[in-house]
Design a protein around this motif. Structure first.
Motif, PDB file in Angstrom:
ATOM      1  N   SER A  23      -6.541 -27.704  34.364  1.00 52.91           N
ATOM      2  CA  SER A  23      -6.689 -26.584  35.292  1.00 52.91           C
ATOM      3  C   SER A  23      -5.695 -25.468  34.955  1.00 52.91           C
ATOM      4  O   SER A  23      -4.582 -25.724  34.502  1.00 52.91           O
ATOM      5  CB  SER A  23      -6.449 -27.056  36.730  1.00 52.91           C
ATOM      6  OG  SER A  23      -6.358 -25.959  37.608  1.00 52.91           O
ATOM      7  N   SER A  24      -6.116 -24.231  35.214  1.00 52.45           N
ATOM      8  CA  SER A  24      -5.232 -23.074  35.040  1.00 52.45           C
ATOM      9  C   SER A  24      -4.828 -22.493  36.396  1.00 52.45           C
ATOM     10  O   SER A  24      -4.333 -21.371  36.470  1.00 52.45           O
ATOM     11  CB  SER A  24      -5.929 -21.993  34.210  1.00 52.45           C
ATOM     12  OG  SER A  24      -7.100 -21.519  34.864  1.00 52.45           O
ATOM     13  N   VAL A  28       0.561 -18.373  35.802  1.00 50.39           N
ATOM     14  CA  VAL A  28       0.949 -17.063  36.333  1.00 50.39           C
ATOM     15  C   VAL A  28       1.006 -16.095  35.157  1.00 50.39           C
ATOM     16  O   VAL A  28       1.745 -16.325  34.196  1.00 50.39           O
ATOM     17  CB  VAL A  28       2.306 -17.124  37.045  1.00 50.39           C
ATOM     18  CG1 VAL A  28       2.639 -15.784  37.703  1.00 50.39           C
ATOM     19  CG2 VAL A  28       2.318 -18.243  38.084  1.00 50.39           C
ATOM     20  N   ALA A  29       0.235 -15.018  35.227  1.00 52.58           N
ATOM     21  CA  ALA A  29       0.122 -14.123  34.077  1.00 52.58           C
ATOM     22  C   ALA A  29       0.408 -12.681  34.461  1.00 52.58           C
ATOM     23  O   ALA A  29       0.175 -12.260  35.594  1.00 52.58           O
ATOM     24  CB  ALA A  29      -1.275 -14.221  33.462  1.00 52.58           C
ATOM     25  N   LEU A  93     -12.604  -7.797  24.791  1.00 52.04           N
ATOM     26  CA  LEU A  93     -11.147  -7.838  24.962  1.00 52.04           C
ATOM     27  C   LEU A  93     -10.793  -8.594  26.236  1.00 52.04           C
ATOM     28  O   LEU A  93      -9.895  -9.450  26.238  1.00 52.04           O
ATOM     29  CB  LEU A  93     -10.593  -6.417  25.013  1.00 52.04           C
ATOM     30  CG  LEU A  93      -9.112  -6.274  25.386  1.00 52.04           C
ATOM     31  CD1 LEU A  93      -8.218  -6.884  24.320  1.00 52.04           C
ATOM     32  CD2 LEU A  93      -8.753  -4.810  25.619  1.00 52.04           C
ATOM     33  N   ARG A  94     -11.489  -8.310  27.315  1.00 45.91           N
ATOM     34  CA  ARG A  94     -11.198  -8.965  28.592  1.00 45.91           C
ATOM     35  C   ARG A  94     -11.513 -10.453  28.533  1.00 45.91           C
ATOM     36  O   ARG A  94     -10.800 -11.282  29.117  1.00 45.91           O
ATOM     37  CB  ARG A  94     -11.968  -8.285  29.725  1.00 45.91           C
ATOM     38  CG  ARG A  94     -11.462  -6.885  29.994  1.00 45.91           C
ATOM     39  CD  ARG A  94     -12.078  -6.243  31.221  1.00 45.91           C
ATOM     40  NE  ARG A  94     -11.489  -4.917  31.403  1.00 45.91           N
ATOM     41  CZ  ARG A  94     -10.337  -4.693  31.996  1.00 45.91           C
ATOM     42  NH1 ARG A  94      -9.640  -5.707  32.505  1.00 45.91           N
ATOM     43  NH2 ARG A  94      -9.850  -3.472  32.115  1.00 45.91           N
ATOM     44  N   ARG A  95     -12.579 -10.810  27.852  1.00 45.15           N
ATOM     45  CA  ARG A  95     -12.888 -12.232  27.699  1.00 45.15           C
ATOM     46  C   ARG A  95     -11.779 -12.947  26.934  1.00 45.15           C
ATOM     47  O   ARG A  95     -11.389 -14.068  27.275  1.00 45.15           O
ATOM     48  CB  ARG A  95     -14.224 -12.415  26.980  1.00 45.15           C
ATOM     49  CG  ARG A  95     -15.437 -12.300  27.880  1.00 45.15           C
ATOM     50  CD  ARG A  95     -16.664 -12.900  27.240  1.00 45.15           C
ATOM     51  NE  ARG A  95     -17.069 -12.143  26.057  1.00 45.15           N
ATOM     52  CZ  ARG A  95     -17.968 -11.176  26.067  1.00 45.15           C
ATOM     53  NH1 ARG A  95     -18.554 -10.838  27.207  1.00 45.15           N
ATOM     54  NH2 ARG A  95     -18.288 -10.545  24.958  1.00 45.15           N
ATOM     55  N   THR A  96     -11.256 -12.287  25.917  1.00 47.45           N
ATOM     56  CA  THR A  96     -10.200 -12.893  25.112  1.00 47.45           C
ATOM     57  C   THR A  96      -8.919 -13.053  25.925  1.00 47.45           C
ATOM     58  O   THR A  96      -8.247 -14.085  25.853  1.00 47.45           O
ATOM     59  CB  THR A  96      -9.926 -12.046  23.856  1.00 47.45           C
ATOM     60  OG1 THR A  96     -11.143 -11.866  23.127  1.00 47.45           O
ATOM     61  CG2 THR A  96      -8.911 -12.729  22.951  1.00 47.45           C
ATOM     62  N   ARG A 102      -6.179 -18.498  30.879  1.00 43.81           N
ATOM     63  CA  ARG A 102      -6.731 -19.712  31.489  1.00 43.81           C
ATOM     64  C   ARG A 102      -6.469 -20.969  30.676  1.00 43.81           C
ATOM     65  O   ARG A 102      -6.756 -22.076  31.141  1.00 43.81           O
ATOM     66  CB  ARG A 102      -8.240 -19.550  31.707  1.00 43.81           C
ATOM     67  CG  ARG A 102      -8.605 -18.602  32.840  1.00 43.81           C
ATOM     68  CD  ARG A 102     -10.084 -18.714  33.185  1.00 43.81           C
ATOM     69  NE  ARG A 102     -10.930 -18.335  32.052  1.00 43.81           N
ATOM     70  CZ  ARG A 102     -11.374 -17.107  31.827  1.00 43.81           C
ATOM     71  NH1 ARG A 102     -11.040 -16.121  32.651  1.00 43.81           N
ATOM     72  NH2 ARG A 102     -12.143 -16.840  30.793  1.00 43.81           N
ATOM     73  N   ALA A 103      -5.930 -20.822  29.488  1.00 40.27           N
ATOM     74  CA  ALA A 103      -5.645 -22.004  28.662  1.00 40.27           C
ATOM     75  C   ALA A 103      -4.580 -22.860  29.348  1.00 40.27           C
ATOM     76  O   ALA A 103      -3.521 -22.364  29.723  1.00 40.27           O
ATOM     77  CB  ALA A 103      -5.162 -21.578  27.277  1.00 40.27           C
ATOM     78  N   PRO A 104      -4.835 -24.163  29.538  1.00 37.64           N
ATOM     79  CA  PRO A 104      -3.865 -25.009  30.247  1.00 37.64           C
ATOM     80  C   PRO A 104      -2.605 -25.233  29.417  1.00 37.64           C
ATOM     81  O   PRO A 104      -2.608 -25.062  28.189  1.00 37.64           O
ATOM     82  CB  PRO A 104      -4.628 -26.319  30.451  1.00 37.64           C
ATOM     83  CG  PRO A 104      -5.654 -26.335  29.365  1.00 37.64           C
ATOM     84  CD  PRO A 104      -6.039 -24.907  29.141  1.00 37.64           C
ATOM     85  N   PHE A 105      -1.538 -25.595  30.105  1.00 31.88           N
ATOM     86  CA  PHE A 105      -0.280 -25.906  29.443  1.00 31.88           C
ATOM     87  C   PHE A 105      -0.104 -27.417  29.317  1.00 31.88           C
ATOM     88  O   PHE A 105      -0.492 -28.170  30.224  1.00 31.88           O
ATOM     89  CB  PHE A 105       0.907 -25.352  30.251  1.00 31.88           C
ATOM     90  CG  PHE A 105       1.127 -23.886  30.090  1.00 31.88           C
ATOM     91  CD1 PHE A 105       1.888 -23.387  29.037  1.00 31.88           C
ATOM     92  CD2 PHE A 105       0.583 -22.990  30.997  1.00 31.88           C
ATOM     93  CE1 PHE A 105       2.092 -22.028  28.886  1.00 31.88           C
ATOM     94  CE2 PHE A 105       0.790 -21.623  30.867  1.00 31.88           C
ATOM     95  CZ  PHE A 105       1.549 -21.141  29.800  1.00 31.88           C
ATOM     96  N   ALA A 106       0.458 -27.856  28.216  1.00 26.28           N
ATOM     97  CA  ALA A 106       0.967 -29.223  28.083  1.00 26.28           C
ATOM     98  C   ALA A 106       2.444 -29.136  28.442  1.00 26.28           C
ATOM     99  O   ALA A 106       3.271 -28.731  27.614  1.00 26.28           O
ATOM    100  CB  ALA A 106       0.769 -29.741  26.666  1.00 26.28           C
TER     101      ALA A 106
END
Length: 461
Positions: A23-24, A28-29, A93-96, A102-106
């Motif tokens: 999950s993302s 926080v971005a 660009l927005r999709r990228t 949204r990429a999850p963190f390990a």
């Protein structure tokens, strides 16, 4: 790397991460569009400088012998990801950017990422971190420090930080073990005495047995005239716009679910004084705000109640929200957020912090700042979606007021949240026009919606 203790809030976020590692919801971005001649090598040096300054950005979180611990890596372990997109269209660009944020963190490996997407005419700088290491205010600090370091040639030498994240962890532990900790726990137990632990909002889909932590956002920008009235009426009554809107939010929830006892979470800062002003970390705790409704309850009644609760709550903000379910004997339900399933908060900026103010105003404000030889503008990034059944974030800049309604996509359809937002604004208008009117006496359906419903009924007939 030595193993360092973590805060209660960080422990809670760790277990949420373990429950849904893909999950993302707790990413926080912050993103900015850059125009002008950008020196990539200097930006890389500036990033290393900032990560060296704020050690939590180069941390990892691990479980050892049943306890969560933080380990600190080197500044060089955080690299700037650079991707050349050429003349790619804005939609791509927005999709990228969305893919990056949204990429999850390990969490066992990293908690912070920095990415630069380059196009022919501009670039977008994206800073993404897990909430376990940061908050929205902290992300602004990182961006500001990064720009300062870049402007200084990549090697900035600001004043030493007056405290560390470990100081916060130590202070929290000492407070909880003191008489003050016991007093704060007793206060919150009293606030929650007899309160419902479930808010039964009408949902569009059956509630899953486990939370997915997946969501979406519906945003509303308040008209300037409405914002002016909001400030005038709020300050005229001796309350803040936050208390006014939070009260109307409670009223809207009451109208939707019919429960006469409403409990809403309020994520707020735990920063105190100048020592923590420039620190990066998870300086957030949620407070519980409670409203009771009767047939003749007015908006004024809710204003007065919540205004008092906000003031008292802030003096007890040091008791971690994550401990409250256990303190009141609440059993864990994997299908619901504990204690409060709905939340609301406000972020306020001013012209005294031009960078934060620009970001809060958002892209629609079309504002640019000239910093470090570059032209910067806001790049809106949907984020922190799916943490609750429903949440409302109020973003107040010096020139605008935005509302972000975030919701669990496994419970609600978008059209439902859009309707909820319209009804919320309907009650805002009613409370502005006559704060002494009973909440139940206001029709949620305005003339436009009534006409639309009548036309649908006629079509069905």
């Amino acid at each position: 790397m030595s193993a360092l203790p973590v805060s209660v809030g960080q422990e809670a976020l760790w277990f949420l991460h373990r429950m849904a590692p893909d999950s993302s919801a707790y990413n926080v971005a912050v993103a900015v569009r850059l125009r002008g001649r950008l020196d990539i090598k200097m930006l890389r040096r500036a990033l290393t400088t900032v990560v060296d300054r704020h050690e939590i950005l180069r941390s990892a979180f691990v479980e050892e012998a049943g306890r969560i611990r933080r380990r600190v890596g080197t500044a060089e372990s955080v690299l700037l990801g650079v991707r050349d997109l050429g003349a790619v269209a804005e939609e791509e660009l927005r999709r990228t950017v969305g893919t990056l944020t949204r990429a999850p963190f390990a969490l066992e490996k990293e908690v912070f990422r920095a990415d630069l997407l380059r196009r022919t005419d501009d670039s977008v700088l994206v800073l993404t971190a897990h909430h376990i290491a940061t908050d929205a205010y902290s992300q602004g600090i990182v961006l500001r420090d990064l720009i300062d370091a870049y402007e200084a040639g990549g090697r900035n030498d600001p004043k030493p930080l007056p405290a560390t994240w470990d100081d916060h962890v130590t202070m929290e532990r000492d407070t909880l073990e003191s008489p003050r900790g016991a007093e704060m726990e007793a206060y919150w137990r009293q606030v929650l005495l007899g309160a419902p632990h479930v808010l039964e909002l009408p949902v569009d889909k059956p509630r899953p047995s486990r939370r997915s932590l997946e969501g979406a956002t519906h945003e509303v920008r308040l008209p300037d005239a409405l914002v002016a009235r909001l400030r005038e009426v709020s300050f005229g009554r001796g309350i803040t716009p936050f208390v006014f809107l939070m009260s109307v939010f409670h009223a809207t929830l009451f109208r939707y679910c019919g429960q006469d006892d409403i409990l809403v979470g309020w994520p707020t800062t735990t920063r105190t004084g100048s020592r923590t002003r420039n620190l990066v970390g998870y300086y957030v705790n949620s407070l519980a705000l409670r409203s009771r409704f009767e047939q003749h309850t007015t908006f004024v009644d809710i204003f007065d109640s919540l205004d008092e609760q906000v003031k008292k709550g802030l003096s007890h903000v040091g008791y971690p929200f994550a401990l409250l379910p256990r303190a009141v004997g609440l059993s864990r339900d994997p299908g619901r957020p504990p204690l409060t399933q709905v939340a609301a908060t406000m972020v306020t900026t001013s012209r005294l912090d031009p960078l934060a103010d620009m970001l809060a105003a958002g892209e629609a404000a079309e504002r640019e700042l000239e910093l470090a030889g570059l032209r910067l503008s806001a790049f809106d990034v949907p984020q922190q979606e799916g943490q609750c059944d429903l949440s409302m974030e109020m973003l107040q800049s010096s020139t605008s007021f935005r509302l972000s309604f975030r919701y669990d996509i496994h419970l609600f359809e978008r059209v439902t949240i859009e309707r909820f937002a319209r009804h919320f604004l309907r009650l805002v208008e009613a409370a502005l026009s006559d704060p002494a009117v009973p909440v139940l006496s206001v029709s949620l359906v305005d003339a436009a919606e009534r006409s639309r419903l009548l036309s649908l009924g006629a079509g069905a007939a």
